[in-house]
Design a protein around this motif. Structure first.
Motif, short mmCIF file in Angstrom:
data_model
loop_
_atom_site.label_atom_id
_atom_site.label_comp_id
_atom_site.label_asym_id
_atom_site.label_seq_id
_atom_site.Cartn_x
_atom_site.Cartn_y
_atom_site.Cartn_z
N SER A 46 0.83 -1.21 0.00
CA SER A 46 0.00 0.00 0.00
C SER A 46 0.86 1.25 0.00
O SER A 46 0.57 2.23 -0.70
N ASP A 88 -5.71 -0.57 -4.95
CA ASP A 88 -5.16 -1.21 -3.75
C ASP A 88 -6.16 -2.23 -3.23
O ASP A 88 -7.16 -1.88 -2.62
N GLU A 89 -5.86 -3.50 -3.48
CA GLU A 89 -6.75 -4.60 -3.11
C GLU A 89 -8.20 -4.30 -3.46
O GLU A 89 -9.07 -4.28 -2.59
MG LIG Z 1 -2.24 -2.58 2.07
#
Ligand SMILES: [Mg+2]
Ligand SMILES: Nc1ncnc2c1ncn2[C@@H]1O[C@H](COP(=O)(O)OP(=O)(O)OP(=O)(O)O)[C@@H](O)[C@H]1O
Lengths: 221, 408
Positions: free
Chosen positions: A45, A167-168
């Protein structure tokens, strides 16, 4: 398209210093479809936030196209790059709850001073692209996680960026919706937009063309 | 330049956050509303008391006889004191500082006045020629009572404006004969008294005439002294001197407070002025404190609102909002809410005061506010609220988007 040279990033918390990114060198070509993998806490991240100019780094160089992104960039220039060149998709969607899906999607265009009517029309178009045209008037809390994420993707795409950073994006979704969302990214990438996705699911990473593995702030390969 | 799009964005935000909008607006509106009421009520109180002094000569002494309360020079207490024409002459001769002097003779109960077929009861008082001046009468028609009336015990009368309306209707009153308590009087003048309606439903007759008609020899119920523009200290001195002189003449103990009652209008007025001064001070203090409380309240709400919006700010920044656009969004939103609220508070405060205009009691009348002061207060409150929101907004617009988004 994206060149990172010796990127270092630490977080200081009181007296402790946590070295999170330890001299990353990464090149990502224009139009690439990349996934970033690694265990929790490995710095994925952190890296993506730096790429999205949402956070800064301590050392090294980050080139976006032929623009050096560093601290000399003013807040206004940073805002311009975030707005025009980068689309960011968060794991937790980050939609504004008091705006409808359509208004959320249209928001980046507001900061480009696009007239209201045109904003609304284009937002509807992008919602249609992710199959949510019928949900334009709904508020985020009236939609499922998968739907919200698709709205967030539309919002990232509407200003026609060169890079999409996610991000994910499927982290909060079940596997069926995850694959639907990945289909959209594939389509996006098919239009030539560089797409970078953070994930720790192998089957998601398999759908991309290139995998970058992070371990303890370094590239593993 | 009017940025329609920006306002549209702001209205959406206001409309979707009713609670915080109402809280902020209420804080500002309530503060201004209370301030207006406070200042208005203070002014109404002041006007009410000031009204008590209207009409009569301010630099005046009003002397009434009573009963002795202390035995003196072999005389028992409880002796009734009488004022008479000799006292009047004595004061006139001895005190050159006295500019106007009038005795007063009250006829107990109202007397019936008849003109043609109309008969109505009125208050009747006998006065000396100076009476019109000490009572603060303005003659609007005809003439005042004069020395000739006094010397010749003429049966003439000066009447208040309402009496003319009631007895004479459209008719010209001057020169007409009115039967008052069975005797005929010629109307020579009409007067107006700022003191109000009640003081104008009255007949003033020459005091010598009254004494003669009611065969009470030379009795005076009251002596009124007016002293032009004497200073307050000189008025006190005059009060003391005349009182001592009269006490000597009437054999009253110097410390007897009941035998002669002297009302020093100048002194009373002065204490009213100082009372108003103190009251104004208190009102200003309370006003300023409530303003400070309002400012703190509104600032706090603003602070909470900005904190509440940190995540929103982070999201907006992540999709390309500049810090400037964020600050101006919060600035315009807050100035819009507080200005409207301030206006509402101001308008409703002034509205309530307008409703109170009808109230006329002894201590309260015509509440009003200095519009400039209240307007300035509104501006201060609005600016304070906006500034209080602005500083955290600037801060919030500067933190990096990741931190902002994580903020809740
Ligand atoms: Mg992360
Ligand atoms: N703002 C911050 N302040 C201090 N430490 C931080 C901050 N953000 C991240 N970290 C720390 O930096 C390290 C890397 O965090 P990061 O979020 O980049 O990991 P990640 O690879 O995304 O993990 P996950 O898979 O759990 O999302 C972690 O140890 C984390 O605790």
């Amino acid at each position: 398209m994206i060149r990172l040279k010796n990127i270092n990033k630490s977080y200081t918390m009181g007296a402790n210093k946590l070295h999170v990114l330890k001299g990353l060198d990464i090149n990502i070509d224009e139009g690439a479809f990349v996934s970033i993998m690694g265990s929790s806490g490995s710095g994925k991240s952190t890296l993506l936030n730096i790429l999205g100019i949402l956070d800064d780094y301590d050392e090294g160089e980050y080139w976006l196209g032929d623009q050096l992104i560093d601290k000399s960039l003013s807040e206004k220039q940073a805002a311009f790059f975030r707005n025009q060149h980068i689309g960011f998709v968060f794991q937790s969607f980050n939609l504004l709850n008091f705006k409808t899906a359509q208004e959320n999607v249209a928001l980046p265009l507001y900061y480009q001073k696009v007239p209201r009517k045109e904003r609304a029309a284009r937002a509807l178009e992008y919602l249609d692209m992710v199959g949510l045209a019928d949900w334009a008037g709904h508020y985020p809390n009236q939609m499922s996680g998968g739907q919200q994420q698709r709205v967030a993707i539309s919002r990232a795409l509407i200003s026609n960026p060169q890079v999409i950073l996610a991000d994910e994006p499927t982290g909060a979704l079940d596997s069926k919706t995850s694959h639907e969302v990945m289909e959209i990214f594939k389509k996006v990438n098919g239009q030539g937009i560089t797409t970078i996705i953070v994930t720790h699911e192998d089957d998601i990473a398999e759908l991309t063309n290139q995998v970058i593995r992070l371990k303890d702030g370094q590239i593993e390969n | 330049m009017f940025d329609y799009d920006k306002w549209q964005e702001i209205f959406t935000s206001i409309g979707k956050h009713k609670l915080r909008t109402v809280l902020t607006a209420f804080g500002v509106a309530w503060g201004i509303f209370m301030l207006v009421l406070l200042l208005g009520a203070g002014k109404g109180l002041g006007n009410g008391i000031a009204y008590q002094f209207e009409g009569d000569a301010l630099n005046s002494l009003w002397i009434r006889p009573g009963r002795t309360s202390v035995p003196y020079k072999g005389m028992k207490e409880g002796r009734r004191i009488k004022l008479d024409n000799d006292d009047y002459k004595f004061l006139l001769d001895e005190f050159e500082k006295i500019e106007e002097l009038s005795g007063k003779y009250f006829l107990g109960g109202n007397k019936v006045a008849k003109y043609k077929e109309i008969a109505l009861a009125y208050d009747v008082q006998g006065i000396h020629p100076d009476g019109a001046i000490v009572e603060g009468l303005s003659v609007t028609k005809g003439r005042a009572l004069n020395y000739a009336d006094q010397l010749e015990n003429r049966k003439v009368a000066v009447i208040g404006e309402p009496v003319v309306e009631q007895l004479f209707k459209e008719e010209e009153p001057i020169g007409k004969m009115v039967t008052l308590d069975g005797a005929a009087y010629r109307i020579v003048g009409v007067f107006h008294d700022k003191e109000g309606e009640r003081s104008m439903r009255r007949f003033y007759l020459p005091i010598s005439t009254v004494q003669k008609v009611y065969s009470s020899l030379d009795r005076l119920d009251q002596l009124i002294i007016a002293a032009g523009d004497l200073s307050l200290a000189d008025m006190d001195l005059l009060e003391q001197k005349t009182k001592e002189a009269l006490q000597g003449r009437k054999m009253i103990a110097p410390d007897d407070r009941r035998a002669l009652r002297v009302f020093n209008m100048a002194n009373e007025y002065q204490s009213f002025v100082s009372l108003m001064f103190v009251m104004n001070g208190i009102i200003w203090m309370v006003g300023i404190f409530s303003m400070i409380a309002g400012v703190i309240g509104v600032s706090n709400i603003m602070l909470i609102i900005v904190k509440d919006r940190t995540k929103e700010i982070g999201i907006r920044k992540a999709i390309g909002a500049t810090p400037g656009s964020i600050v101006s969004m919060i600035f315009q939103e807050s100035i819009f809410i507080t200005a409207i609220a301030g206006y509402v508070g101001l308008a409703s405060g002034v509205g309530v005061l307008a409703l109170l205009q009808g109230v006329e009691s002894e201590f309260f009348r015509r509440p009003e506010v200095n519009f400039g002061v209240v307007f300035a207060a509104t501006v201060v409150l609005v600016l304070a609220g906006v500034l209080a929101g602005l500083l955290p907004a600037i801060q919030a617009s500067r933190i990096n988007p990741v931190t902002a988004i994580k903020s809740d």
